[in-house]
Design a protein around this motif. Structure first.
Motif, PDB file in Angstrom:
ATOM      1  N   ALA A   1      -5.661  -6.397   2.650  1.00 41.40           N
ATOM      2  CA  ALA A   1      -6.556  -6.319   1.693  1.00 41.40           C
ATOM      3  C   ALA A   1      -8.059  -6.724   2.440  1.00 41.40           C
ATOM      4  O   ALA A   1      -8.313  -6.560   3.936  1.00 41.40           O
ATOM      5  CB  ALA A   1      -6.657  -7.683   1.128  1.00 41.40           C
ATOM      6  N   ILE A   2      -9.102  -5.992   1.733  1.00 45.96           N
ATOM      7  CA  ILE A   2     -10.626  -6.233   2.424  1.00 45.96           C
ATOM      8  C   ILE A   2     -11.744  -6.808   1.809  1.00 45.96           C
ATOM      9  O   ILE A   2     -11.122  -6.400   0.101  1.00 45.96           O
ATOM     10  CB  ILE A   2     -11.143  -4.672   2.366  1.00 45.96           C
TER      11      ILE A   2
ATOM     12  N   LEU B   1      -6.391  -5.049  -7.585  1.00 45.94           N
ATOM     13  CA  LEU B   1      -5.496  -4.930  -6.948  1.00 45.94           C
ATOM     14  C   LEU B   1      -4.328  -3.771  -7.230  1.00 45.94           C
ATOM     15  O   LEU B   1      -4.277  -3.731  -8.333  1.00 45.94           O
ATOM     16  CB  LEU B   1      -4.383  -6.205  -6.863  1.00 45.94           C
ATOM     17  N   ARG B   2      -3.761  -2.825  -6.336  1.00 48.17           N
ATOM     18  CA  ARG B   2      -2.726  -2.333  -6.378  1.00 48.17           C
ATOM     19  C   ARG B   2      -1.302  -2.810  -6.460  1.00 48.17           C
ATOM     20  O   ARG B   2      -1.174  -4.018  -5.884  1.00 48.17           O
ATOM     21  CB  ARG B   2      -3.253  -1.069  -5.384  1.00 48.17           C
TER      22      ARG B   2
ATOM     23  N   LEU C   1      -4.112 -17.338  -1.680  1.00 47.06           N
ATOM     24  CA  LEU C   1      -3.929 -15.998  -0.823  1.00 47.06           C
ATOM     25  C   LEU C   1      -3.657 -16.441   0.651  1.00 47.06           C
ATOM     26  O   LEU C   1      -4.973 -17.126   1.292  1.00 47.06           O
ATOM     27  CB  LEU C   1      -4.915 -15.045  -0.657  1.00 47.06           C
ATOM     28  N   ALA C   2      -2.695 -16.411   1.237  1.00 43.31           N
ATOM     29  CA  ALA C   2      -2.454 -16.773   2.625  1.00 43.31           C
ATOM     30  C   ALA C   2      -2.585 -15.674   3.884  1.00 43.31           C
ATOM     31  O   ALA C   2      -1.987 -15.125   3.551  1.00 43.31           O
ATOM     32  CB  ALA C   2      -0.790 -17.450   3.260  1.00 43.31           C
ATOM     33  N   MET C   3      -3.432 -15.990   4.367  1.00 41.95           N
ATOM     34  CA  MET C   3      -4.314 -14.575   5.329  1.00 41.95           C
ATOM     35  C   MET C   3      -2.993 -15.240   6.714  1.00 41.95           C
ATOM     36  O   MET C   3      -2.370 -15.814   6.704  1.00 41.95           O
ATOM     37  CB  MET C   3      -5.624 -15.909   5.947  1.00 41.95           C
TER      38      MET C   3
END
Length: 86
Positions: free
Chosen positions: A5-6, A16-17, A65-67
């Motif tokens: 993701a950006i 989100l796709r 979200l976990a980066m």
């Protein structure tokens, strides 16, 4: 589910796709207790829920979200409330 993701810090809307969108929306909606709103061409969102006229709160599922590297990105206010007559 792993995906790339950006992040744009000046945008308050996230798109989100698939397959990520479907995966997250199914989990989110399985945790929401309010009745899902029927389709309406005037409401551009697929997942809307009805609140009763006297309802003062609703449950918002915790989402983060976990980066890569393990840092957590906590989503704040992942919902929007729209008032309608009737």
């Amino acid at each position: 589910m792993e995906f790339s993701a950006i992040f744009d810090s000046s945008t308050s809307f996230t798109q989100l796709r698939d397959p990520v969108y479907t995966f997250i929306s199914k989990i989110f909606n399985s945790q929401v207790t309010e009745k899902r709103h029927s389709s309406n061409s005037q409401i551009p969102f697929e997942y809307c829920h009805d609140l009763s006229a006297n309802q003062t709160s609703y449950m918002i599922p915790t989402m983060n979200l976990a980066m890569k590297g393990g840092e957590q990105y906590y989503l704040t206010s992942p919902t929007e409330v729209f008032s309608t007559k009737g």
